[in-house]
Design an enzyme around this catalytic site. Structure first.
Site, PDB file in Angstrom:
ATOM      1  N   CYS A 103       1.705   9.472   0.952  1.00 12.98           N
ATOM      2  CA  CYS A 103       2.311   8.262   1.529  1.00 12.98           C
ATOM      3  C   CYS A 103       1.908   7.029   0.721  1.00 12.98           C
ATOM      4  O   CYS A 103       2.743   6.167   0.433  1.00 12.98           O
ATOM      5  CB  CYS A 103       1.881   8.108   2.986  1.00 12.98           C
ATOM      6  SG  CYS A 103       2.557   6.633   3.778  1.00 12.98           S
ATOM      7  N   CYS A 200       0.138   9.683  10.173  1.00 16.02           N
ATOM      8  CA  CYS A 200       0.955   8.574  10.665  1.00 16.02           C
ATOM      9  C   CYS A 200       2.162   9.021  11.478  1.00 16.02           C
ATOM     10  O   CYS A 200       2.509   8.397  12.464  1.00 16.02           O
ATOM     11  CB  CYS A 200       1.367   7.663   9.520  1.00 16.02           C
ATOM     12  SG  CYS A 200       1.776   8.511   7.997  1.00 16.02           S
TER      13      CYS A 200
END
EC number: 2.8.1.13
Length: 373
Positions: A103, A200
């Site tokens: 990410c 996340c």
């Protein structure tokens, strides 16, 4: 004193205390600050509340309070294509991925950085606990955050020199309690907001339930390394090397009452191997092979390096010798290591500096590959 007002810094704001204080500090230092909220995942929690909507409200409140413009940008497609598809592919291959590393590489310091540049950004900034040091020749070194318990260089290890050139980490010299104190002193609405935990896009949700929405579970046999059948496993993707809990065999024991751990996998036969004892022989290895190895500054194509490494987040450094040769990199341990897990990141350090890292492909015990996939 330099005139910071001519330098535009675009801050990735999540709605949490760290990114709020990042924006606050840069504003106080006189920079031209813009806040950006990244929507990377279409999410609702167990109560049907869209957590991204709640987080964006916090970004708006903080941005209004400190007096900076703010925007929301949607990176859901980029996130799905570059991070989530990788995450699923790794689990299909029997590995245990680290989506936070990907990410940062693909979204926060690529898609977001590209977007920030369209807004005229000289730099981007995030609330990560890391530091950058700039040489006179312009080379940027990434250093550990001062707060050892919060240092996030492990997750930033795939960043390139070009990305680091454009990056600021205003919290790197602070400890977490200081960040909270600064937020409280400024009266920021996020000062007491709980830190987010977990991956996340999963957050607080049950991992097993989440993963089964995307990958069909394939139950199989759970065996000891010497061939004893211990029952059924729920699917290899639900287990990671060195895992203790969730095996459902706590009451069964061999010669002693030592706890059971995942000590291996055989993807081709769909077998999960278990063994007793934290330091079970099958969990120990003496070297690893890594791919996608990347350094934060220019290095020769082939070289040998004596340094330290981390094989998981918040782990103490271990002394290693790194042999980089073409596509593959061999990392030899000064002392045997436990539960080296394919798919996870191996990250290299020279003292305070994070040199880069790669993804673990295989672990080896005295030259023999460990059956971890």
């Amino acid at each position: 004193m330099s005139d910071n007002s001519k330098t535009r810094v675009v801050v990735g704001m999540s709605g949490g205390v760290d990114s709020s204080v990042t924006a606050l500090l840069l504003k106080e230092q006189g920079y031209d600050v813009i806040g950006i909220f990244m929507k990377n995942w279409d999410d609702t929690d167990e109560n049907g509340v869209c957590t991204a909507t709640e987080d964006y409200k916090d970004v708006v409140a903080v941005a209004d309070q400190i007096g900076i413009p703010y925007y929301s940008v949607n990176f859901e497609k980029e996130y799905w294509d570059r991070v989530f598809e990788y995450f699923l592919a790794e689990y299909r291959a029997g590995r245990t991925p680290n989506p936070d590393v990907m990410c940062n590489k693909e979204i926060k310091f690529k898609a977001f950085l590209d977007y920030a540049i369209t807004l005229g950004a000289d730099y981007v900034a995030t609330g990560h606990y890391a530091r950058v040091a700039r040489d006179e020749d312009g080379t940027v070194h990434m250093l550990r955050g001062v707060d050892n318990g919060k240092d996030q260089t492990y997750f930033l290890s795939q960043l390139s020199q070009e990305q680091l050139q454009k990056t600021m980490f205003p919290l790197g010299h602070l400890e977490k309690p200081e960040v909270r104190r600064l937020a409280e002193e400024a009266g920021l609405s996020t000062a007491k907001k709980k830190d987010s935990t977990g991956i996340c896009f999963i957050g607080e949700k049950n991992f097993k339930n989440f993963l089964s929405n995307y990958l069909p579970a394939q139950p199989g046999r759970m065996m000891t390394v010497d061939g004893r059948d211990m029952g059924e496993h729920a699917g290899l993707m639900y287990y990671t090397i060195g895992q203790r809990g969730g095996l459902g065999i706590g009451g069964q024991h061999g010669g002693d009452n030592a706890p059971w751990f995942v000590v291996g996998k055989d993807l081709s036969k769909n077998i999960l191997y278990v063994g007793q004892g934290f330091y079970h022989d099958s969990l120990m290895s003496t070297s690893l092979e890594a791919s996608q190895v990347h350094f934060t500054r220019e290095m020769p194509e082939e070289f040998t390096l004596e340094c330290t490494a981390k094989f998981r987040y918040r782990q103490p450094d271990s002394k290693v010798t790194v042999h980089v040769k073409g596509e593959k990199t061999e990392v030899i341990f000064a002392e045997p290591q436990r539960a080296i897990t394919p798919g996870q990141a191996v990250v290299f350090y020279d003292g305070e500096e994070c040199l880069g890292g790669g993804l673990i492909d295989n672990a080896y015990r005295d030259g023999q590959v460990c059956q971890y996939i």
